[in-house]
Design an enzyme around this catalytic site. Sequence first.
Site, short mmCIF file in Angstrom:
data_model
loop_
_atom_site.label_atom_id
_atom_site.label_comp_id
_atom_site.label_asym_id
_atom_site.label_seq_id
_atom_site.Cartn_x
_atom_site.Cartn_y
_atom_site.Cartn_z
N HIS A 164 0.85 -1.19 0.00
CA HIS A 164 0.00 0.00 0.00
C HIS A 164 0.89 1.25 0.00
CE1 HIS A 164 0.48 -0.94 4.42
NE2 HIS A 164 0.93 0.29 4.36
C1 T46 Z 1 4.26 0.13 6.87
C2 T46 Z 1 4.50 -1.16 7.54
C3 T46 Z 1 5.86 -1.26 8.10
C4 T46 Z 1 -4.29 -0.60 12.80
O1 T46 Z 1 -5.46 -0.81 13.17
N1 T46 Z 1 -3.53 0.39 13.38
C5 T46 Z 1 -2.27 0.65 13.00
O2 T46 Z 1 -1.62 1.58 13.55
C6 T46 Z 1 -1.67 -0.16 11.95
C7 T46 Z 1 -0.25 0.10 11.47
C8 T46 Z 1 -2.43 -1.15 11.40
N2 T46 Z 1 -3.70 -1.36 11.82
C9 T46 Z 1 -4.50 -2.41 11.19
C10 T46 Z 1 -4.99 -2.05 9.79
C11 T46 Z 1 -4.98 -3.36 9.03
O3 T46 Z 1 -6.25 -3.96 9.14
O4 T46 Z 1 -3.72 -3.60 11.01
C12 T46 Z 1 -3.96 -4.21 9.76
C13 T46 Z 1 -2.65 -4.39 8.99
O5 T46 Z 1 -2.04 -3.09 8.82
P1 T46 Z 1 -1.57 -2.51 7.39
O6 T46 Z 1 -2.64 -2.77 6.42
O7 T46 Z 1 -1.17 -1.11 7.63
O8 T46 Z 1 -0.35 -3.39 6.89
P2 T46 Z 1 1.12 -3.56 7.43
O9 T46 Z 1 1.04 -3.86 8.90
O10 T46 Z 1 1.80 -4.53 6.58
O11 T46 Z 1 1.81 -2.13 7.21
C14 T46 Z 1 2.21 -1.29 8.27
C15 T46 Z 1 2.04 0.19 7.88
O12 T46 Z 1 0.71 0.51 7.56
C16 T46 Z 1 2.89 0.57 6.74
O13 T46 Z 1 2.80 1.96 6.52
O14 T46 Z 1 5.17 0.74 6.32
O15 T46 Z 1 3.57 -1.45 8.58
#
Ligand code: T46
Length: 136
Positions: A52
Site C-alpha cells: 500500500h
Molecule cells: C508500513 C508497515 C511497516 C491498525 O489498526 N492500526 C495501526 O496503527 C496499523 C499500522 C495497522 N492497523 C490495522 C490495519 C490493518 O487492518 O492492522 C492491519 C494491517 O495493517 P496494514 O494494512 O497497515 O499493513 P502492514 O502492517 O503490513 O503495514 C504497516 C504500515 O501501515 C505501513 O505503513 O510501512 O507497517
Amino acid sequence: MPVSDAKILDIPRHEDTRGSVAFLEQDAPLPFTLERVYYLYGVRDGQTRGGHAHKKLEQIIIAVSGSFTIHLDDGREKASFVLNHPSKGLYVPAMTWRDMEGFSDGAVCLVLASRRYEEEDYYRDYNSFLDQTRSQ
Ligand code: T46
C-alpha cells in the site's frame, strides 16, 4: 513525493562496554512530529507486508532486530533498501508505495509515524495509486 526523498538516517547512539542505546528526538533526526509508534513482529518466513501507499503519512522504519527488505515506488521510480541494523532508519515520504519481504526469523520492524491510524490515508490498490501519481 519522489522516491529519491527516501533516505537512510544514522540514528544517534551511545555505545559503551555495556551495549548501546539509540535515540531519536524531534529534528534530531526525526523530520516530523511523532504521532504514532507501531511495530511488526512474528512475521513468518515467506510472508510479505505493506502492499500500500499512504497519502499523507511519513515514517521512519527501523529493523530493531533482524532484517528485511523494503521496495519503494513513487509511480515513476523504484528503490529497494535492506534494513538490518538498529542504528539505521529509513525515512519514507508520503505517496510512496511499499512492499516488504525477506523478514528474518525474529525480525522486529519499528515504525515512527507522523500521523495516527486512518484507513482513509491508504491507497491499497496499486492502479489507483498510479493514477493519482500520474495526474499530479
Ligand atoms: C508500513 C508497515 C511497516 C491498525 O489498526 N492500526 C495501526 O496503527 C496499523 C499500522 C495497522 N492497523 C490495522 C490495519 C490493518 O487492518 O492492522 C492491519 C494491517 O495493517 P496494514 O494494512 O497497515 O499493513 P502492514 O502492517 O503490513 O503495514 C504497516 C504500515 O501501515 C505501513 O505503513 O510501512 O507497517
